[in-house]
Design a protein around this motif. Sequence first.
Motif, PDB file in Angstrom:
ATOM      1  N   LEU A  89      40.147  31.254  30.616  1.00 24.40           N
ATOM      2  CA  LEU A  89      40.344  31.863  31.906  1.00 24.40           C
ATOM      3  C   LEU A  89      39.629  32.908  32.227  1.00 24.40           C
ATOM      4  O   LEU A  89      38.656  33.469  31.927  1.00 24.40           O
ATOM      5  N   THR A  90      39.634  33.273  33.617  1.00 19.38           N
ATOM      6  CA  THR A  90      39.018  34.148  34.515  1.00 19.38           C
ATOM      7  C   THR A  90      39.878  35.427  34.692  1.00 19.38           C
ATOM      8  O   THR A  90      41.092  35.398  34.766  1.00 19.38           O
ATOM      9  N   LYS A  91      39.325  36.711  34.279  1.00 17.64           N
ATOM     10  CA  LYS A  91      40.110  37.807  34.660  1.00 17.64           C
ATOM     11  C   LYS A  91      39.316  38.438  35.925  1.00 17.64           C
ATOM     12  O   LYS A  91      38.154  38.768  35.684  1.00 17.64           O
ATOM     13  N   LEU A  92      40.192  38.758  37.009  1.00 14.29           N
ATOM     14  CA  LEU A  92      39.536  39.495  38.251  1.00 14.29           C
ATOM     15  C   LEU A  92      40.377  40.576  38.338  1.00 14.29           C
ATOM     16  O   LEU A  92      41.503  40.782  38.049  1.00 14.29           O
ATOM     17  N   TYR A  93      39.878  41.784  39.010  1.00 10.69           N
ATOM     18  CA  TYR A  93      40.590  42.999  39.065  1.00 10.69           C
ATOM     19  C   TYR A  93      40.587  43.063  40.648  1.00 10.69           C
ATOM     20  O   TYR A  93      39.523  42.949  41.402  1.00 10.69           O
ATOM     21  N   VAL A  94      41.615  43.306  41.358  1.00  4.99           N
ATOM     22  CA  VAL A  94      42.053  43.525  42.692  1.00  4.99           C
ATOM     23  C   VAL A  94      42.547  45.133  42.748  1.00  4.99           C
ATOM     24  O   VAL A  94      43.509  45.416  42.381  1.00  4.99           O
ATOM     25  N   SER A  95      41.941  45.818  43.860  1.00  7.84           N
ATOM     26  CA  SER A  95      42.426  47.209  44.158  1.00  7.84           C
ATOM     27  C   SER A  95      42.372  47.555  45.561  1.00  7.84           C
ATOM     28  O   SER A  95      41.622  47.043  46.409  1.00  7.84           O
ATOM     29  N   PRO A  96      43.149  48.442  45.905  1.00  8.72           N
ATOM     30  CA  PRO A  96      42.889  49.142  47.356  1.00  8.72           C
ATOM     31  C   PRO A  96      41.448  49.983  47.398  1.00  8.72           C
ATOM     32  O   PRO A  96      40.945  50.352  46.363  1.00  8.72           O
ATOM     33  N   VAL A  97      40.802  49.811  48.528  1.00  9.77           N
ATOM     34  CA  VAL A  97      39.414  50.545  48.356  1.00  9.77           C
ATOM     35  C   VAL A  97      39.814  52.090  48.941  1.00  9.77           C
ATOM     36  O   VAL A  97      39.294  53.062  48.236  1.00  9.77           O
TER      37      VAL A  97
ATOM     38  N   SER B 293      48.002  27.559  36.202  1.00 10.18           N
ATOM     39  CA  SER B 293      48.700  28.953  35.943  1.00 10.18           C
ATOM     40  C   SER B 293      48.080  30.130  36.145  1.00 10.18           C
ATOM     41  O   SER B 293      46.925  29.907  35.966  1.00 10.18           O
ATOM     42  N   SER B 294      48.808  30.892  36.651  1.00 13.82           N
ATOM     43  CA  SER B 294      48.101  32.499  36.864  1.00 13.82           C
ATOM     44  C   SER B 294      49.183  33.620  36.400  1.00 13.82           C
ATOM     45  O   SER B 294      50.242  33.252  36.635  1.00 13.82           O
ATOM     46  N   LEU B 295      48.309  34.710  35.828  1.00 15.24           N
ATOM     47  CA  LEU B 295      49.347  35.976  35.507  1.00 15.24           C
ATOM     48  C   LEU B 295      48.715  37.069  36.292  1.00 15.24           C
ATOM     49  O   LEU B 295      47.690  37.305  36.233  1.00 15.24           O
ATOM     50  N   ILE B 296      49.528  38.003  36.792  1.00 10.44           N
ATOM     51  CA  ILE B 296      49.195  39.070  37.492  1.00 10.44           C
ATOM     52  C   ILE B 296      49.904  40.111  36.921  1.00 10.44           C
ATOM     53  O   ILE B 296      50.934  40.381  36.576  1.00 10.44           O
ATOM     54  N   VAL B 297      48.961  41.273  36.188  1.00 12.09           N
ATOM     55  CA  VAL B 297      49.377  42.348  35.649  1.00 12.09           C
ATOM     56  C   VAL B 297      49.080  43.723  36.123  1.00 12.09           C
ATOM     57  O   VAL B 297      47.819  43.694  36.617  1.00 12.09           O
TER      58      VAL B 297
ATOM     59  N   LEU C 245      44.278  39.874  37.580  1.00 11.38           N
ATOM     60  CA  LEU C 245      44.776  38.360  37.760  1.00 11.38           C
ATOM     61  C   LEU C 245      43.978  37.688  36.734  1.00 11.38           C
ATOM     62  O   LEU C 245      42.879  37.613  36.586  1.00 11.38           O
ATOM     63  N   TYR C 246      44.731  37.144  35.687  1.00 17.07           N
ATOM     64  CA  TYR C 246      44.153  36.088  34.672  1.00 17.07           C
ATOM     65  C   TYR C 246      44.664  34.682  35.276  1.00 17.07           C
ATOM     66  O   TYR C 246      45.766  34.269  35.608  1.00 17.07           O
TER      67      TYR C 246
END
Length: 201
Positions: free
Chosen positions: A26-34, A161-165, A175-176
């Motif tokens: 799987l891929t792991k991405l990071y999402v955040s506010p600027v 499938s996706s998981l957000i922690v 996001l995994y």
Amino acid sequence: MNPIYICTEDFIPKDEYPIFNSDSYLTKLYVSPVNDEHYDIETQQILIHFLIAQNRFPVHLTIELFSGVSDELKSSFQKQGISHSIINEQNHKSTAVFRAILENPIALSFALAKTFWIACANQFYAVSYPDSLSYTTVQLTGWFGRKKQLPRPHFNMQNPSSLIVIWHDGQGFNLYTCEEKYSTPGNLAGDFPSDTPIEFG
């Protein structure tokens, strides 16, 4: 919507709190506010906007609770008619896990507004689809080599499938995913509302 930041992160299973299938790719991405001035509120809004834009329901919410909040949460979700449960893990009575099934945008917005403070206090807080998150007991080595049995979230990666922690203090989320549509920052950006300003790392 305010600007957001997206980047890919290294996925190292042994360093993650959730347990993933050993054969998962799987891929792991990071999402955040600027804007980091009110990052907890911003992260909550980013997550709501993203999940509603997917129009993919139900969304499954899983939270490890502090003691003393179960009754109030139960009452609030009952009043809203949102399906939920609170489970005390058999081998570790102090771990109460709250699960809710969010069937539509109204339920989703209510649930995140009501509970996101728990994520910001560094409790495990996750949303997933499909419902592939469960708990399993693992043996860990603590201080002075002591062995102890503790419950840990286990995500069974099915395709798709996706998981957000939620990340520490509510400062963004991971996001995994094994879904192609979310597999790169560019792909993921296309699933946010079209007027979202995005920066890439």
